[in-house]
Design a protein around this motif. Structure first.
Motif, PDB file in Angstrom:
ATOM      1  N   GLN A   7      27.757  43.527  36.807  1.00  0.00           N
ATOM      2  CA  GLN A   7      29.117  43.565  36.255  1.00  0.00           C
ATOM      3  C   GLN A   7      30.120  42.961  37.240  1.00  0.00           C
ATOM      4  O   GLN A   7      31.053  42.273  36.831  1.00  0.00           O
ATOM      5  CB  GLN A   7      29.503  45.008  35.911  1.00  0.00           C
ATOM      6  CG  GLN A   7      30.712  45.123  35.029  1.00  0.00           C
ATOM      7  CD  GLN A   7      30.503  44.506  33.650  1.00  0.00           C
ATOM      8  OE1 GLN A   7      29.452  44.624  33.043  1.00  0.00           O
ATOM      9  NE2 GLN A   7      31.523  43.839  33.154  1.00  0.00           N
ATOM     10  N   ASP A   8      29.928  43.205  38.534  1.00  0.00           N
ATOM     11  CA  ASP A   8      30.822  42.618  39.543  1.00  0.00           C
ATOM     12  C   ASP A   8      30.728  41.095  39.539  1.00  0.00           C
ATOM     13  O   ASP A   8      31.740  40.406  39.656  1.00  0.00           O
ATOM     14  CB  ASP A   8      30.487  43.148  40.941  1.00  0.00           C
ATOM     15  CG  ASP A   8      30.858  44.611  41.109  1.00  0.00           C
ATOM     16  OD1 ASP A   8      31.740  45.094  40.363  1.00  0.00           O
ATOM     17  OD2 ASP A   8      30.253  45.277  41.967  1.00  0.00           O
ATOM     18  N   ARG A  59      32.599  39.723  36.542  1.00  0.00           N
ATOM     19  CA  ARG A  59      34.054  39.699  36.726  1.00  0.00           C
ATOM     20  C   ARG A  59      34.497  38.453  37.502  1.00  0.00           C
ATOM     21  O   ARG A  59      35.506  37.831  37.179  1.00  0.00           O
ATOM     22  CB  ARG A  59      34.534  40.965  37.430  1.00  0.00           C
ATOM     23  CG  ARG A  59      34.761  42.121  36.478  1.00  0.00           C
ATOM     24  CD  ARG A  59      35.512  43.250  37.139  1.00  0.00           C
ATOM     25  NE  ARG A  59      34.692  44.007  38.077  1.00  0.00           N
ATOM     26  CZ  ARG A  59      33.854  44.976  37.723  1.00  0.00           C
ATOM     27  NH1 ARG A  59      33.730  45.308  36.458  1.00  0.00           N
ATOM     28  NH2 ARG A  59      33.147  45.621  38.625  1.00  0.00           N
ATOM     29  N   GLU A 105      34.365  35.559  35.170  1.00  0.00           N
ATOM     30  CA  GLU A 105      35.504  35.604  34.250  1.00  0.00           C
ATOM     31  C   GLU A 105      36.775  35.082  34.910  1.00  0.00           C
ATOM     32  O   GLU A 105      37.572  34.369  34.284  1.00  0.00           O
ATOM     33  CB  GLU A 105      35.711  37.027  33.732  1.00  0.00           C
ATOM     34  CG  GLU A 105      34.643  37.459  32.760  1.00  0.00           C
ATOM     35  CD  GLU A 105      34.686  38.940  32.411  1.00  0.00           C
ATOM     36  OE1 GLU A 105      34.173  39.277  31.337  1.00  0.00           O
ATOM     37  OE2 GLU A 105      35.212  39.750  33.216  1.00  0.00           O
ATOM     38  N   HIS A 106      36.960  35.394  36.189  1.00  0.00           N
ATOM     39  CA  HIS A 106      38.113  34.854  36.933  1.00  0.00           C
ATOM     40  C   HIS A 106      37.999  33.335  37.051  1.00  0.00           C
ATOM     41  O   HIS A 106      38.995  32.621  36.915  1.00  0.00           O
ATOM     42  CB  HIS A 106      38.224  35.482  38.322  1.00  0.00           C
ATOM     43  CG  HIS A 106      38.675  36.900  38.320  1.00  0.00           C
ATOM     44  ND1 HIS A 106      39.910  37.297  37.871  1.00  0.00           N
ATOM     45  CD2 HIS A 106      38.031  38.027  38.710  1.00  0.00           C
ATOM     46  CE1 HIS A 106      40.019  38.614  37.982  1.00  0.00           C
ATOM     47  NE2 HIS A 106      38.884  39.082  38.486  1.00  0.00           N
TER      48      HIS A 106
END
Length: 87
Positions: free
Chosen positions: A67-68, A71, A74-75
């Motif tokens: 999940q990290d 993220r 996504e950035h």
């Protein structure tokens, strides 16, 4: 050119699989073959030396700790879209 580099296109494929929860749905959305999506995910996992996804009866799930990574991707997507808008 060094071929052992993480490529944005492969990260985008991973991002879409994670969002869609299935390789088939991601392939359809990205207008790619199912085998191309699987190959790109496999290539990314090999390059990063980490398994990103698990297949279950319900579809694709992210492995613990991924999940990290998601993220960060996504950035990257947000910045890439901003760059496209600016151009």
């Amino acid at each position: 050119m060094n071929r052992d580099v993480v490529k944005w296109d492969d990260l985008r494929v991973f991002l879409e699989v994670a969002r869609q929860g299935s390789v088939h749905a991601a392939a359809k959305r990205l207008n790619l073959d199912h085998s191309t999506v699987c190959r790109r995910i496999g290539k990314l996992e090999n390059l990063l030396s980490v398994k990103l996804l698990d297949r279950t009866q319900r579809g694709i799930v992210l492995r613990d700790g991924v999940q990290d990574v998601l993220r960060h991707i996504e950035h990257m997507e947000t910045h890439a879209n901003s760059l496209e808008d600016a151009i």
